[in-house]
Design an enzyme around this catalytic site. Structure first.
Site, PDB file in Angstrom:
ATOM      1  N   LEU A  69      26.220   0.735 -32.983  1.00  0.00           N
ATOM      2  CA  LEU A  69      24.906   1.307 -33.278  1.00  0.00           C
ATOM      3  C   LEU A  69      24.999   2.012 -34.625  1.00  0.00           C
ATOM      4  O   LEU A  69      25.583   3.085 -34.722  1.00  0.00           O
ATOM      5  CB  LEU A  69      24.493   2.308 -32.186  1.00  0.00           C
ATOM      6  CG  LEU A  69      24.621   1.845 -30.730  1.00  0.00           C
ATOM      7  CD1 LEU A  69      24.202   2.957 -29.774  1.00  0.00           C
ATOM      8  CD2 LEU A  69      23.774   0.590 -30.500  1.00  0.00           C
TER       9      LEU A  69
ATOM     10  N   LYS B  57      31.648  21.084 -34.994  1.00  0.00           N
ATOM     11  CA  LYS B  57      33.043  20.631 -34.921  1.00  0.00           C
ATOM     12  C   LYS B  57      33.946  21.685 -34.284  1.00  0.00           C
ATOM     13  O   LYS B  57      34.811  21.354 -33.467  1.00  0.00           O
ATOM     14  CB  LYS B  57      33.543  20.264 -36.318  1.00  0.00           C
ATOM     15  CG  LYS B  57      32.873  18.997 -36.863  1.00  0.00           C
ATOM     16  CD  LYS B  57      33.157  18.821 -38.340  1.00  0.00           C
ATOM     17  CE  LYS B  57      32.591  17.519 -38.873  1.00  0.00           C
ATOM     18  NZ  LYS B  57      32.603  17.460 -40.343  1.00  0.00           N
TER      19      LYS B  57
ATOM     20  N   ILE C 275      41.263  12.398 -39.910  1.00  0.00           N
ATOM     21  CA  ILE C 275      42.447  13.151 -39.458  1.00  0.00           C
ATOM     22  C   ILE C 275      42.559  13.059 -37.936  1.00  0.00           C
ATOM     23  O   ILE C 275      41.610  13.382 -37.230  1.00  0.00           O
ATOM     24  CB  ILE C 275      42.335  14.651 -39.818  1.00  0.00           C
ATOM     25  CG1 ILE C 275      42.031  14.836 -41.294  1.00  0.00           C
ATOM     26  CG2 ILE C 275      43.574  15.418 -39.404  1.00  0.00           C
ATOM     27  CD1 ILE C 275      41.723  16.278 -41.669  1.00  0.00           C
TER      28      ILE C 275
END
Ligand SMILES: NC(=O)C1=CN([C@@H]2O[C@H](COP(=O)(O)OP(=O)(O)OC[C@H]3O[C@@H](n4cnc5c(N)ncnc54)[C@H](OP(=O)(O)O)[C@@H]3O)[C@@H](O)[C@H]2O)C=CC1
Ligand SMILES: N[C@@H](CC=O)C(=O)O
Ligand code: NA
Length: 445
Positions: free
Chosen positions: A24, A218, A149
């Protein structure tokens, strides 16, 4: 009998089991992912078993940097998540809706999901992971934090036996790129932002980057993994970099610091009763491991027992780097599908049920940097000191270096102080006749 068994294993291997992907989004990350999946030479052999079956986009007329067979690209994303042929949905479209609904529909249909969407996970993680656990599928999100990372899987797996004390990171590439160029070239904020957008680092709406919201998403995800519980995003204190000026960057340098947008999740007290989760521009000593992380690079410093300190460093945004993380998640799922591993591997799944208690920012104990513009009167510094003293704020350094439009500029750095006390002192200082304004207040790590 042994011969028969051998033959059986051989026949399974010889018949390459294709795993079908529904992707998507075909923007920065989607394009990087397709490019990586189409260029498998020299990479893990399992990549060859993946078929890009459908790709969903908003516009069919937009020029694309990748070639896909006729009929693969569609604007009907619902059809992709409902297609019984598809094993894994890769959600790299971003945004909250329809991403949330499409992820939930894919899960309901028994499909594993790979997503780079920290905004959706930090807000709807509870709903999404509960649904995934009920359906016996995995939702993988390595690309959602730190781009390329590896940090999600290490927290879930390699570091999972540690008691985590703190996670401190530079987790937004766009703001680190902007701050670095402001610092090294004295560049203007808006010019550098335009470059970050052109390079594909910034979110579709760069406000999320600049105002620290992307970093808050995050750190909420990292804190949840590190401290073993769900995080309510509203509890994450968040300040962006709009108020960081060239003047502060230059004062910070003179005092031996660089300014970085840090995302921090840390136990405040040794009894671990207070967890602080926050994002704000921070003065970082030039000798600190995070001080030298520049440009679009991200780094996440994890502190735990017994490991001590581990730092993850690498490119935090961009097509190739993020695709590396997306494809590593896809590979994990392909391996799971191929080996028929039970769909409840606790090192791949997310098992949190309870919400973590987050300490309010007023209870934070930290050092501060503050810049005052004052009328050029005698004993202004004395008045500042008296006011700070009244609220228990002790000063590590006081510097009066320049003048700005007839106003004297005074910079102070405090020792550790409770944020609530420091704010009370500032409120009183603002009322002093000698004070013109307080253009910046920044925390110091
Ligand atoms: N860019 C980066 O470096 C990183 C991004 N991420 C995350 O990855 C995700 C994708 O980011 P990025 O690739 O930069 O985003 P882009 O804006 O470059 O791409 C988004 C893609 O999704 C498609 N899309 C968006 N909304 C819809 C919709 N409603 N219906 C159909 N298609 C839609 C767009 O279609 P069309 O092309 O037709 O417009 C486009 O192809 C985000 O969650 C982001 O936070 C994570 C790490 C790094
Ligand atoms: N906009 C984000 C992209 C990666 O998550 C960033 O700048 O870090
Ligand atoms: Na990552």
């Amino acid at each position: 009998m042994p011969r028969l068994q051998l033959f059986f294993i051989y026949s399974l291997d010889a018949k390459s089991v294709g795993v079908k992907l529904g992707i998507l989004g075909l923007g920065t990350v989607g394009t990087g992912t397709v490019q990586l999946l189409q260029d498998t030479a020299g990479r893990h052999p399992l990549l060859k078993e993946i078929e890009i079956y459908r790709v969903g986009v908003r516009s069919l007329s937009k020029p694309r940097q990748v070639e896909l067979s006729t009929g693969v690209v569609t604007t009907d994303l619902e059809a992709i998540v409902n297609d019984p042929e598809i094993d894994i949905i890769v959600e790299v479209m971003g945004g909250l809706e329809p991403a949330r609904t499409l992820i939930l529909t894919a899960i309901k249909n028994g499909k594993h999901v790979v997503t780079a969407n920290k905004a959706a996970i930090s807000r709807f993680g509870a709903e999404i992971f509960t649904a995934a656990n009920q359906a016996g599928v995995y939702v993988m999100l390595e690309a959602a934090v730190g781009g390329g990372i590896p940090v999600i899987q290490p927290l879930k797996q390699s570091l999972s036996v540690n008691r985590i004390h703190g996670i401190t990171g530079i987790v937004n590439g766009t703001t680190n790129y902007i701050l670095t160029r402001m610092q090294t070239e004295g560049s203007d904020f808006n010019d550098v932002l335009a470059d970050a957008q052109r390079l594909g680092y910034a979110e579709a709406d760069p406000t999320a980057d600049i105002d620290g919201l992307d970093a808050a998403d995050k750190i909420a995800i990292l804190a949840s993994l590190g401290f073993d519980g769900r995080i309510n995003l509203q509890d994450v204190y968040c300040e962006g970099i709009r108020q960081v000026s060239k003047t502060d960057i230059s004062y910070a340098a003179k005092l031996g610091f660089v300014i970085k947008l840090l995302a921090i999740a840390k136990h405040q007290t040794s009894d671990h009763s207070q967890l602080s989760v926050r994002v704000h521009p921070t003065l970082v000593p030039q000798t600190h491991p995070l001080a030298s992380i520049n440009g679009v690079y991200n780094a996440i410093l994890v502190e735990g027992e017994p490991i001590g300190q581990v730092m993850f460093f690498g490119p935090g945004a961009g097509a190739g780097a993020t695709a590396s993380a997306v494809c590593s998640d896809i590979l994990n799922l392909v391996a799971t599908l191929k080996t028929n591993t039970p769909k409840s591997n606790p090192l791949l799944a997310c098992r949190h049920e309870n919400y973590l208690q987050i300490t309010p920012i007023s209870e934070l104990v930290t050092r501060f940097y503050a810049r005052f513009l004052t009328k050029d009167q005698p004993s202004v510094i004395g008045k500042l000191g008296t006011c700070f003293g009244k609220y228990g704020v002790s000063l590590e350094s006081v510097v009066q270096t320049g003048f700005q439009a007839q106003l004297a500029e005074i910079v102070v750095v405090t020792h550790d102080v409770r944020e609530g006390d420091f704010r009370q002192a500032l409120a009183e200082i603002e009322t002093l006749e000698a004070i013109d304004s307080i253009p910046s207040i920044l925390r110091v790590i």
